[in-house]
Design a protein around this motif. Sequence first.
Motif, PDB file in Angstrom:
ATOM      1  N   LEU A 118       0.827  -1.205   0.000  1.00 12.82           N
ATOM      2  CA  LEU A 118       0.000   0.000   0.000  1.00 12.82           C
ATOM      3  C   LEU A 118       0.863   1.258   0.000  1.00 12.82           C
ATOM      4  CD1 LEU A 118      -2.737  -1.003   2.610  1.00 12.82           C
ATOM      5  CD2 LEU A 118      -2.839  -1.159   0.124  1.00 12.82           C
ATOM      6  N   SER A 119       0.353   2.325  -0.600  1.00  7.58           N
ATOM      7  CA  SER A 119       1.042   3.620  -0.593  1.00  7.58           C
ATOM      8  C   SER A 119       0.736   4.340   0.715  1.00  7.58           C
ATOM      9  CB  SER A 119       0.576   4.462  -1.774  1.00  7.58           C
ATOM     10  OG  SER A 119      -0.766   4.851  -1.603  1.00  7.58           O
ATOM     11  N   ASN A 120       1.430   5.447   0.948  1.00 10.89           N
ATOM     12  CA  ASN A 120       1.187   6.229   2.181  1.00 10.89           C
ATOM     13  C   ASN A 120      -0.263   6.692   2.255  1.00 10.89           C
ATOM     14  OD1 ASN A 120       3.776   5.903   3.057  1.00 10.89           O
ATOM     15  ND2 ASN A 120       4.496   7.876   2.314  1.00 10.89           N
ATOM     16  N   ARG A 121      -0.803   7.145   1.137  1.00  7.92           N
ATOM     17  CA  ARG A 121      -2.189   7.624   1.114  1.00  7.92           C
ATOM     18  C   ARG A 121      -3.147   6.472   1.447  1.00  7.92           C
ATOM     19  NH1 ARG A 121      -3.272  11.068  -3.649  1.00  7.92           N
ATOM     20  NH2 ARG A 121      -2.692  12.648  -2.179  1.00  7.92           N
ATOM     21  N   GLU A 122      -2.921   5.308   0.858  1.00  5.72           N
ATOM     22  CA  GLU A 122      -3.796   4.155   1.114  1.00  5.72           C
ATOM     23  C   GLU A 122      -3.684   3.692   2.565  1.00  5.72           C
ATOM     24  OE1 GLU A 122      -3.775   2.077  -3.316  1.00  5.72           O
ATOM     25  OE2 GLU A 122      -2.105   1.709  -1.940  1.00  5.72           O
ATOM     26  N   ILE A 123      -2.485   3.746   3.125  1.00  8.91           N
ATOM     27  CA  ILE A 123      -2.304   3.369   4.528  1.00  8.91           C
ATOM     28  C   ILE A 123      -3.064   4.348   5.423  1.00  8.91           C
ATOM     29  CG2 ILE A 123      -0.615   3.174   6.403  1.00  8.91           C
ATOM     30  CD1 ILE A 123       1.401   2.188   4.285  1.00  8.91           C
ATOM     31  N   GLY A 124      -2.954   5.644   5.105  1.00  2.50           N
ATOM     32  CA  GLY A 124      -3.669   6.656   5.879  1.00  2.50           C
ATOM     33  C   GLY A 124      -5.166   6.440   5.843  1.00  2.50           C
ATOM     34  N   GLU A 125      -5.717   6.130   4.672  1.00  2.00           N
ATOM     35  CA  GLU A 125      -7.154   5.879   4.552  1.00  2.00           C
ATOM     36  C   GLU A 125      -7.563   4.643   5.345  1.00  2.00           C
ATOM     37  OE1 GLU A 125      -7.869   5.629   0.347  1.00  2.00           O
ATOM     38  OE2 GLU A 125      -7.537   7.781   0.047  1.00  2.00           O
ATOM     39  N   LYS A 126      -6.709   3.620   5.310  1.00  2.00           N
ATOM     40  CA  LYS A 126      -7.046   2.379   6.004  1.00  2.00           C
ATOM     41  C   LYS A 126      -7.002   2.556   7.530  1.00  2.00           C
ATOM     42  CE  LYS A 126      -6.277  -2.483   5.791  1.00  2.00           C
ATOM     43  NZ  LYS A 126      -6.446  -3.422   4.742  1.00  2.00           N
ATOM     44  N   LEU A 127      -6.049   3.377   8.015  1.00  2.00           N
ATOM     45  CA  LEU A 127      -5.897   3.574   9.468  1.00  2.00           C
ATOM     46  C   LEU A 127      -6.641   4.804   9.978  1.00  2.00           C
ATOM     47  CD1 LEU A 127      -2.090   2.762   9.863  1.00  2.00           C
ATOM     48  CD2 LEU A 127      -4.035   1.250  10.251  1.00  2.00           C
ATOM     49  N   PHE A 128      -7.285   5.538   9.089  1.00  6.65           N
ATOM     50  CA  PHE A 128      -8.031   6.751   9.430  1.00  6.65           C
ATOM     51  C   PHE A 128      -7.119   7.825  10.045  1.00  6.65           C
ATOM     52  CE2 PHE A 128     -11.052   3.216   9.745  1.00  6.65           C
ATOM     53  CZ  PHE A 128     -11.900   3.578   8.702  1.00  6.65           C
ATOM     54  N   VAL A 129      -5.937   7.992   9.449  1.00  2.00           N
ATOM     55  CA  VAL A 129      -5.002   9.047   9.855  1.00  2.00           C
ATOM     56  C   VAL A 129      -4.575   9.788   8.592  1.00  2.00           C
ATOM     57  CG1 VAL A 129      -4.146   7.862  11.909  1.00  2.00           C
ATOM     58  CG2 VAL A 129      -3.002   7.514   9.731  1.00  2.00           C
ATOM     59  N   SER A 130      -3.925  10.927   8.770  1.00  2.00           N
ATOM     60  CA  SER A 130      -3.490  11.704   7.604  1.00  2.00           C
ATOM     61  C   SER A 130      -2.249  11.067   6.970  1.00  2.00           C
ATOM     62  CB  SER A 130      -3.181  13.144   8.016  1.00  2.00           C
ATOM     63  OG  SER A 130      -1.985  13.183   8.758  1.00  2.00           O
ATOM     64  N   GLU A 131      -2.011  11.459   5.752  1.00  2.00           N
ATOM     65  CA  GLU A 131      -0.831  10.961   5.027  1.00  2.00           C
ATOM     66  C   GLU A 131       0.447  11.435   5.718  1.00  2.00           C
ATOM     67  OE1 GLU A 131       0.919  10.984   0.447  1.00  2.00           O
ATOM     68  OE2 GLU A 131      -1.041  11.867   0.879  1.00  2.00           O
ATOM     69  N   HIS A 132       0.421  12.633   6.273  1.00  2.00           N
ATOM     70  CA  HIS A 132       1.575  13.178   6.993  1.00  2.00           C
ATOM     71  C   HIS A 132       1.908  12.313   8.216  1.00  2.00           C
ATOM     72  CE1 HIS A 132       4.458  16.110   8.351  1.00  2.00           C
ATOM     73  NE2 HIS A 132       3.868  16.118   9.540  1.00  2.00           N
ATOM     74  N   THR A 133       0.880  11.852   8.907  1.00  2.00           N
ATOM     75  CA  THR A 133       1.084  10.990  10.077  1.00  2.00           C
ATOM     76  C   THR A 133       1.725   9.668   9.659  1.00  2.00           C
ATOM     77  OG1 THR A 133      -0.857  11.984  11.118  1.00  2.00           O
ATOM     78  CG2 THR A 133      -0.067   9.902  12.048  1.00  2.00           C
ATOM     79  N   VAL A 134       1.275   9.129   8.543  1.00  2.00           N
ATOM     80  CA  VAL A 134       1.849   7.886   8.034  1.00  2.00           C
ATOM     81  C   VAL A 134       3.324   8.102   7.697  1.00  2.00           C
ATOM     82  CG1 VAL A 134       1.767   6.186   6.171  1.00  2.00           C
ATOM     83  CG2 VAL A 134      -0.353   7.035   7.160  1.00  2.00           C
ATOM     84  N   LYS A 135       3.634   9.243   7.080  1.00  2.00           N
ATOM     85  CA  LYS A 135       5.025   9.544   6.741  1.00  2.00           C
ATOM     86  C   LYS A 135       5.883   9.663   7.997  1.00  2.00           C
ATOM     87  CE  LYS A 135       4.153  11.916   2.375  1.00  2.00           C
ATOM     88  NZ  LYS A 135       4.228  13.190   1.659  1.00  2.00           N
ATOM     89  N   SER A 136       5.337  10.252   9.045  1.00  2.00           N
ATOM     90  CA  SER A 136       6.087  10.385  10.302  1.00  2.00           C
ATOM     91  C   SER A 136       6.387   9.017  10.904  1.00  2.00           C
ATOM     92  CB  SER A 136       5.298  11.224  11.306  1.00  2.00           C
ATOM     93  OG  SER A 136       5.097  12.519  10.820  1.00  2.00           O
TER      94      SER A 136
END
Length: 164
Positions: A118-136
């Motif tokens: 999964l990409s960062n955006r897809e991970i964020g959508e799946k975990l209900f967090v922002s893409e920035h949070t996933v990147k952190s």
Amino acid sequence: MISDQISRPAFQSISRVKRHILIYGLVGGALIALLKLVEYRFLVVEHSVEIYGGLIAAVFATLGIWLGLKLTRKKEVIVEKEVLVPTGKPFTLNQERIRELSLTRRELEILELIASGLSNREIGEKLFVSEHTVKSHSSRLFDKLGAKRRTQAVQFGKEMGLIP
């Protein structure tokens, strides 16, 4: 024999006839060759533009066919496919390694989702967090694992027993 039956003057007459036939044949052949040469020269002079045009067209057609075959040739594609080989035992999470690296539950979860492709955006959508949070989280995870890329992090995670 033949010379006994034919007199000398008759024999000379036959050889003279053969000589005349040979001379006439050679002259006729030379004349035909001369006429063909004149016809060829006439053809070349009269139709030189068409001949040169045809030669140029043949050269460009040959070049075009060669270039077309060269450019449209199918390139060899090497496909590498990773096949998971099941081991006899089920996967067990290496808790000791998790404590050593001080990985959080969220970082492990993100590592699993990265491993699933999964990409960062897809991970964020799946975990209900922002893409920035996933990147952190990914950045901290990469630092803890010593990885520079996502694929390297997944490889290290599998080697350390953090993900199946």
